[in-house]
Design an enzyme around this catalytic site. Sequence first.
Site, PDB file in Angstrom:
ATOM      1  N   CYS A  82      -5.223 -14.627  12.568  1.00  0.00           N
ATOM      2  CA  CYS A  82      -6.364 -14.094  11.833  1.00  0.00           C
ATOM      3  C   CYS A  82      -7.230 -15.263  11.376  1.00  0.00           C
ATOM      4  CB  CYS A  82      -5.898 -13.273  10.629  1.00  0.00           C
ATOM      5  SG  CYS A  82      -7.261 -12.444   9.770  1.00  0.00           S
ATOM      6  N   MET A 251       0.478  -0.233  -0.203  1.00  0.00           N
ATOM      7  CA  MET A 251       1.764   0.076   0.427  1.00  0.00           C
ATOM      8  C   MET A 251       2.657  -1.157   0.488  1.00  0.00           C
ATOM      9  SD  MET A 251       0.477   2.477   3.608  1.00  0.00           S
ATOM     10  CE  MET A 251      -1.156   1.833   3.924  1.00  0.00           C
ATOM     11  N   CYS A 314       3.559  12.616   6.952  1.00  0.00           N
ATOM     12  CA  CYS A 314       4.497  12.408   8.064  1.00  0.00           C
ATOM     13  C   CYS A 314       4.606  13.636   8.969  1.00  0.00           C
ATOM     14  CB  CYS A 314       5.876  12.048   7.516  1.00  0.00           C
ATOM     15  SG  CYS A 314       5.888  10.567   6.468  1.00  0.00           S
ATOM     16  N   ARG A 319       1.111   9.009  15.640  1.00  0.00           N
ATOM     17  CA  ARG A 319       0.850   7.611  15.934  1.00  0.00           C
ATOM     18  C   ARG A 319       2.088   6.850  16.392  1.00  0.00           C
ATOM     19  NH1 ARG A 319      -2.379   9.848  12.744  1.00  0.00           N
ATOM     20  NH2 ARG A 319      -4.480   9.110  12.238  1.00  0.00           N
ATOM     21  N   ASP A 608      -5.432 -24.289 -20.189  1.00  0.00           N
ATOM     22  CA  ASP A 608      -4.587 -24.658 -19.047  1.00  0.00           C
ATOM     23  C   ASP A 608      -5.327 -25.608 -18.105  1.00  0.00           C
ATOM     24  OD1 ASP A 608      -2.230 -24.267 -17.236  1.00  0.00           O
ATOM     25  OD2 ASP A 608      -3.790 -23.426 -15.948  1.00  0.00           O
TER      26      ASP A 608
END
Length: 638
Positions: A82, A251, A314, A319, A608
Site C-alpha cells: 500500500c 471490526m 451472514c 462473498r 510532555d
Amino acid sequence: MAAWPMSRTFRGFLKAAGRGCSSRAPVTLPRNGEPVLQASQELSPARRREFLRDHAAPFSAFLTDSFGRRHNYLRISLTEKCNLRCQYCMPEEGVPLTPKADLLTTREILTLSRLFVKEGVDKIRLTGGEPLIRPDVVDIVAQLQQLDGLKTIAITTNGINLARLLPRLQGAGLNAINISLDTLVPAKFEFIARRKGFHKVMEGIHKAIELGYDPVKVNCVVMRGLNEDELLDFVALSEGLPLDVRFIEYMPFDGNKWNFKKMVSYKEMLDTIQQRWPELEKLPEEASSTAKAFRIPGFRGQISFITSMSEHFCGSCNRLRITADGNLKVCLFGNSEVSLRDYLRTGVPEEELLSIIGAAVGRKKRQHAGMFNIAQMKNRPMILIGCLPELRDAPLTSSRLPPLDSLCIQGLRARESFSGHMGALRTRWGFPQVLPTIQPKLEAGSPRCYSSHPRDPDSSPKCLNPETPTSPASPRLSPHSDQLTHLDSEGRATMVDVGGKPTTERVAVASAVVLLGPQAFNLVRQNQLRKGDALVVAQLAGIQAAKLTSQLIPLCHHVTLSHTEVQLDLDAARHAVVIQASCRAWGPTGVEMEALTSATIAALTLYDMCKAVSRDIVLGEIKLLSKTGGQRGDFKRS
C-alpha cells in the site's frame, strides 16, 4: 461426482458461450434462432449485462454452501502493498510481506477468475493492499471484462492514484468504485495515514463523479474518539453529490487493538443522524446486500450502514475472497484458508480444483462467531486480507504526527495550507462547506498561535477570543445545589439520570495556562523542539480529549459533540501558552466537562513536549469560562 464428465461433455457444446457449469442442473442448448452469449460481446455494456442476466446458466453446486447460500461475488486481492501507512490498517510493528514468488501471478489471477465466473460468479471486486499500485491493474481489468458471464468489475481503493488511472480503467471495463476515506479533516488524514494525500483522494472522488460513476461509494469506518464527530459532515456531502457514503462498524483484526468501547454501533450512528435530519427515510434492501441504505429527501446521494458487528448479515452472504498469496477465505472473519495457488502450481485438473473449492465453501458456517469471540481469534491483519479499512487505536504522540511541513507551519513563515487548498477544491467541485478546516493563523510580528477553527477576519489578531455563541436562555433554576448530584441518598456514587431533561444546544468554554519559562517558551515560539510542533500536537490532543471525556471521567455521560475548537496563544510577558477550548452539542446534558478536559489535556501535552528542556513548568488557571444552554441558566466568568 458423476456430474463432472457430463459437465465436461456439455462444455464442448457451450464453448461459444464461454461459460460452463459444474452443477447437477440440466444444461440445454440454444434453440434455433435464439442468440448465444457470444453475441453479447458486440452489445453495449448495458445491453450486455441485460443479455447475461436473461441467459444466465444454472448456478454451480460447488459455490453453494450447506445453507443454500449462492456465492456469486468474488473479491481478489491484487497486492499486499500500500502507498499509505495507516495506523488503523497495519499493526504497529508492521506486517511481513509475502515474497513475490509466493504471490499470485497475473495469469493465475485470470485463471481463477475464469474458473469462478464459469461456475456462476458474476461480480469481481479487486482489492489490496492498494490495488492501484499494481502496474498491470488496467490490463487485468481489460482481460476480466472479456469473461462472458461477468456483469460487474469493481475496485476498492484508497484513492491516491485514482484520478490518474480512472479514465483508462473505465475504458478497460471498470464499472463500480469504492473509495476509502475516514476523515474530512486534512491534518487528521495525515495523522491517520502517516502520509500526505487527502487532496488526491478528493480529486479521485471528483474524477469518478466527472466520468459518470453513480453512485460513487465512499467507505468510512467509524471509531469512537477518532472520527465519530464527523458523521454529519460526511452525510452533508451526499446533499449535492451522487455519493453513497457507507458508515462501517469498526471490526476486529490482528494488530488493530480492537475494543468494544471504540465501536460506534449502527443504531448510535443512525440516532445521531436522525437528530439532525429526522426526515431520513430507509430504502429497500437488495438481495445479498451488506448495507442498510437511507436517503434524505432532496439529497442527490444516499448513506448506508455496514453492520457487521451489531447486526450481522451472514444469512445472505454471497462473498468469497482470494488473498494476494492465493488463499481462499470463505468468511472474512474466519481463520481457515485453502491455498488455491499451491494446487494451481502442482497442475491439478480443473475438476479437482473445483472439488477443493466446493469442499471449502461447504464448510462455511451459518454465521461468524460474534464480535467478542472474533476479537480473540487469530486472523490476518486487514491489509493482508483485502477488505474494507478498519480503524485501530491511534493515541496522540509526537512520533505519530505527520512531518512538520505536512501541517503547513514552519517557524514564522506562513505557507499555503491544506485547508486553503481544500477550500479552493470545494469551491471548484461544488463540495458543501460542512466542516471547520484546520488552519494556522500566522502574522508577521504576532505571536504564533494555532486554532482548529477559522477566525472572523474582523476579529482581533489575537488567537483567543473569549466571546462564545450564546443560546436563548432556558427557564432558570437555581444556579447552585446544596447536594452533590453524583451521590445517591446513601452517599454512594451514581450517574445522574438525564432522560427527562430537555434537549437544547449546549456550549461551554474552558481555559488553562502553561508557564513554560524563558528557554522552553522561546523553543516553542520558534518551533525548534526536537519532538516537533508543540502547538500542533497540543491542539490535536485537546480535540481528541474532548471526544474521550466520558471514558476518562467515570460518571460523565457520553456526549456527541457537534463541534470542538481548541486555540492556543503565546503570552511573551509570562513566557506562557494560554489555551482555550470550546465544545458544542445538542443534548440533555452540558459539555463543560468536555471543555475542561480538552483544555487540561492540551496543557499536559505541552508539558510532555517541553519537559526535556525544563521541568520548571507550571500548569494552572484551569477553569470554566462560560456555559450556556442548561436548565440552571447560563454562566459566564467575570
